[in-house]
Write a protein that holds these residues in place. Structure first.
Motif, PDB file in Angstrom:
ATOM      1  N   GLU A 162      51.470 107.983  66.233  1.00 35.46           N
ATOM      2  CA  GLU A 162      52.047 106.758  66.778  1.00 35.46           C
ATOM      3  C   GLU A 162      50.992 105.937  67.513  1.00 35.46           C
ATOM      4  OE1 GLU A 162      55.640 105.405  69.787  1.00 35.46           O
ATOM      5  OE2 GLU A 162      55.551 107.476  69.079  1.00 35.46           O
ATOM      6  N   MET A 163      50.130 106.591  68.308  1.00 31.67           N
ATOM      7  CA  MET A 163      49.076 105.868  69.023  1.00 31.67           C
ATOM      8  C   MET A 163      48.051 105.282  68.062  1.00 31.67           C
ATOM      9  SD  MET A 163      48.541 107.638  72.665  1.00 31.67           S
ATOM     10  CE  MET A 163      47.259 108.418  72.799  1.00 31.67           C
ATOM     11  N   ALA A 164      47.683 106.033  67.045  1.00 29.05           N
ATOM     12  CA  ALA A 164      46.704 105.525  66.075  1.00 29.05           C
ATOM     13  C   ALA A 164      47.266 104.320  65.328  1.00 29.05           C
ATOM     14  CB  ALA A 164      46.316 106.627  65.102  1.00 29.05           C
ATOM     15  N   THR A 165      48.537 104.395  64.943  1.00 25.23           N
ATOM     16  CA  THR A 165      49.169 103.277  64.237  1.00 25.23           C
ATOM     17  C   THR A 165      49.290 102.060  65.147  1.00 25.23           C
ATOM     18  OG1 THR A 165      50.428 104.883  62.946  1.00 25.23           O
ATOM     19  CG2 THR A 165      51.178 102.619  62.888  1.00 25.23           C
ATOM     20  N   ALA A 166      49.719 102.283  66.379  1.00 18.90           N
ATOM     21  CA  ALA A 166      49.843 101.167  67.320  1.00 18.90           C
ATOM     22  C   ALA A 166      48.485 100.529  67.601  1.00 18.90           C
ATOM     23  CB  ALA A 166      50.489 101.646  68.622  1.00 18.90           C
ATOM     24  N   GLY A 167      47.451 101.343  67.748  1.00 14.36           N
ATOM     25  CA  GLY A 167      46.112 100.807  67.973  1.00 14.36           C
ATOM     26  C   GLY A 167      45.620  99.976  66.806  1.00 14.36           C
ATOM     27  N   THR A 168      45.872 100.458  65.591  1.00 14.61           N
ATOM     28  CA  THR A 168      45.463  99.720  64.402  1.00 14.61           C
ATOM     29  C   THR A 168      46.214  98.401  64.294  1.00 14.61           C
ATOM     30  OG1 THR A 168      45.046 101.812  63.277  1.00 14.61           O
ATOM     31  CG2 THR A 168      45.247  99.863  61.890  1.00 14.61           C
ATOM     32  N   VAL A 169      47.514  98.444  64.551  1.00 17.21           N
ATOM     33  CA  VAL A 169      48.324  97.229  64.489  1.00 17.21           C
ATOM     34  C   VAL A 169      47.894  96.242  65.569  1.00 17.21           C
ATOM     35  CG1 VAL A 169      50.674  96.365  64.867  1.00 17.21           C
ATOM     36  CG2 VAL A 169      50.286  98.311  63.371  1.00 17.21           C
ATOM     37  N   MET A 170      47.627  96.747  66.775  1.00 15.98           N
ATOM     38  CA  MET A 170      47.170  95.865  67.863  1.00 15.98           C
ATOM     39  C   MET A 170      45.833  95.207  67.515  1.00 15.98           C
ATOM     40  SD  MET A 170      49.055  95.772  70.804  1.00 15.98           S
ATOM     41  CE  MET A 170      47.872  95.525  72.089  1.00 15.98           C
ATOM     42  N   ALA A 171      44.901  95.997  66.974  1.00 19.33           N
ATOM     43  CA  ALA A 171      43.589  95.437  66.625  1.00 19.33           C
ATOM     44  C   ALA A 171      43.724  94.383  65.532  1.00 19.33           C
ATOM     45  CB  ALA A 171      42.642  96.552  66.191  1.00 19.33           C
ATOM     46  N   ALA A 172      44.521  94.671  64.509  1.00 21.43           N
ATOM     47  CA  ALA A 172      44.687  93.718  63.404  1.00 21.43           C
ATOM     48  C   ALA A 172      45.404  92.450  63.865  1.00 21.43           C
ATOM     49  CB  ALA A 172      45.450  94.375  62.261  1.00 21.43           C
ATOM     50  N   GLY A 173      46.464  92.604  64.640  1.00 22.71           N
ATOM     51  CA  GLY A 173      47.224  91.441  65.106  1.00 22.71           C
ATOM     52  C   GLY A 173      46.446  90.567  66.063  1.00 22.71           C
ATOM     53  N   SER A 174      45.780  91.203  67.013  1.00 22.33           N
ATOM     54  CA  SER A 174      45.013  90.402  67.976  1.00 22.33           C
ATOM     55  C   SER A 174      43.832  89.723  67.296  1.00 22.33           C
ATOM     56  CB  SER A 174      44.546  91.264  69.149  1.00 22.33           C
ATOM     57  OG  SER A 174      43.677  92.279  68.722  1.00 22.33           O
ATOM     58  N   SER A 175      43.217  90.396  66.337  1.00 21.40           N
ATOM     59  CA  SER A 175      42.097  89.786  65.611  1.00 21.40           C
ATOM     60  C   SER A 175      42.556  88.571  64.815  1.00 21.40           C
ATOM     61  CB  SER A 175      41.468  90.803  64.663  1.00 21.40           C
ATOM     62  OG  SER A 175      40.979  91.894  65.384  1.00 21.40           O
ATOM     63  N   ALA A 176      43.727  88.678  64.202  1.00 22.15           N
ATOM     64  CA  ALA A 176      44.251  87.543  63.432  1.00 22.15           C
ATOM     65  C   ALA A 176      44.530  86.351  64.340  1.00 22.15           C
ATOM     66  CB  ALA A 176      45.519  87.963  62.692  1.00 22.15           C
ATOM     67  N   GLY A 177      45.150  86.592  65.488  1.00 24.28           N
ATOM     68  CA  GLY A 177      45.436  85.501  66.410  1.00 24.28           C
ATOM     69  C   GLY A 177      44.184  84.844  66.950  1.00 24.28           C
ATOM     70  N   VAL A 178      43.220  85.664  67.319  1.00 17.07           N
ATOM     71  CA  VAL A 178      41.952  85.134  67.840  1.00 17.07           C
ATOM     72  C   VAL A 178      41.246  84.321  66.768  1.00 17.07           C
ATOM     73  CG1 VAL A 178      39.649  85.804  68.621  1.00 17.07           C
ATOM     74  CG2 VAL A 178      41.665  86.902  69.600  1.00 17.07           C
ATOM     75  N   TRP A 179      41.200  84.841  65.548  1.00 14.20           N
ATOM     76  CA  TRP A 179      40.504  84.145  64.459  1.00 14.20           C
ATOM     77  C   TRP A 179      41.206  82.834  64.108  1.00 14.20           C
ATOM     78  CZ3 TRP A 179      41.829  82.914  59.380  1.00 14.20           C
ATOM     79  CH2 TRP A 179      40.762  82.452  58.604  1.00 14.20           C
ATOM     80  N   LEU A 180      42.554  82.844  64.078  1.00  7.88           N
ATOM     81  CA  LEU A 180      43.287  81.619  63.740  1.00  7.88           C
ATOM     82  C   LEU A 180      43.015  80.501  64.732  1.00  7.88           C
ATOM     83  CD1 LEU A 180      46.732  83.058  62.615  1.00  7.88           C
ATOM     84  CD2 LEU A 180      45.092  81.809  61.202  1.00  7.88           C
ATOM     85  N   ILE A 181      43.067  80.792  66.011  1.00  5.53           N
ATOM     86  CA  ILE A 181      42.828  79.757  67.020  1.00  5.53           C
ATOM     87  C   ILE A 181      41.348  79.413  67.103  1.00  5.53           C
ATOM     88  CG2 ILE A 181      42.989  79.201  69.478  1.00  5.53           C
ATOM     89  CD1 ILE A 181      45.658  79.193  67.941  1.00  5.53           C
ATOM     90  N   GLY A 182      40.496  80.408  67.004  1.00  4.73           N
ATOM     91  CA  GLY A 182      39.061  80.170  67.124  1.00  4.73           C
ATOM     92  C   GLY A 182      38.483  79.349  65.985  1.00  4.73           C
ATOM     93  N   SER A 183      39.140  79.363  64.824  1.00  3.54           N
ATOM     94  CA  SER A 183      38.623  78.639  63.658  1.00  3.54           C
ATOM     95  C   SER A 183      39.155  77.213  63.552  1.00  3.54           C
ATOM     96  CB  SER A 183      38.958  79.411  62.382  1.00  3.54           C
ATOM     97  OG  SER A 183      38.266  80.637  62.373  1.00  3.54           O
ATOM     98  N   ILE A 184      39.891  76.764  64.530  1.00  7.55           N
ATOM     99  CA  ILE A 184      40.397  75.391  64.516  1.00  7.55           C
ATOM    100  C   ILE A 184      39.250  74.437  64.840  1.00  7.55           C
ATOM    101  CG2 ILE A 184      41.895  73.749  65.720  1.00  7.55           C
ATOM    102  CD1 ILE A 184      43.873  76.025  66.132  1.00  7.55           C
ATOM    103  N   GLY A 185      39.208  73.330  64.143  1.00  7.53           N
ATOM    104  CA  GLY A 185      38.196  72.306  64.433  1.00  7.53           C
ATOM    105  C   GLY A 185      36.925  72.506  63.627  1.00  7.53           C
ATOM    106  N   LYS A 186      35.818  72.144  64.227  1.00 12.03           N
ATOM    107  CA  LYS A 186      34.530  72.143  63.532  1.00 12.03           C
ATOM    108  C   LYS A 186      33.780  73.467  63.652  1.00 12.03           C
ATOM    109  CE  LYS A 186      33.857  67.199  64.065  1.00 12.03           C
ATOM    110  NZ  LYS A 186      32.979  66.146  64.547  1.00 12.03           N
TER     111      LYS A 186
END
Length: 143
Positions: free
Chosen positions: A65-89
């Protein structure tokens, strides 16, 4: 003489253009805050179905459960950071954000076990997103 002057001007112009493309965009506190909020939101939204599935399955070992939650947290947070960080130029590498998130999960788990052995997820909640923000901003560049 004019021929050499023209060649030197062309070389300097090309060199200046290349160095301008390789320069990193300036950091913005608002962009970093947006990356952090988006990373936490997406990671949280993705965690809910994971916990529902784990609850339905029942009997899942805590390590899994911890390994799955950690993987999901890393993937989800990375997607959110990348989506906002890639806005603009500017843009950055998703792999750097994901690697930062994975390191953040490990650091968070380590800190949780060392500092708060009786409480779960004190550091693990925020550490993947912090790692993702750091990883993404290290790979930031102009589009």
């Amino acid at each position: 003489m004019r021929k050499y002057t023209l060649m030197v001007m062309i070389i300097i112009g090309v060199a200046m253009n290349v160095s301008a493309q390789e320069a990193k965009p300036p950091l913005s506190i608002l962009r970093i805050a947006g990356e952090t909020v988006a990373g936490e939101l997406i990671a949280g939204v993705i965690l809910v179905p994971m916990f529902v599935i784990v609850g339905i399955l029942g009997g899942v070992p805590p390590v899994v459960e911890m390994a799955t939650a950690g993987t999901v947290m890393a993937a989800g947070s990375s997607a959110g950071v990348w989506l906002i960080g890639s806005i603009g130029k500017q843009t950055g590498a998703y792999w750097a954000s994901a690697a930062g998130g994975a390191v953040g999960v490990l650091v968070g788990l380590l800190l949780d076990f060392m500092i708060f052995p009786d409480f779960d997820d004190v550091f693990t909640i925020f550490s993947p997103t912090i790692g993702s923000v750091v990883g993404f901003n290290l790979s930031r560049r102009y589009k």
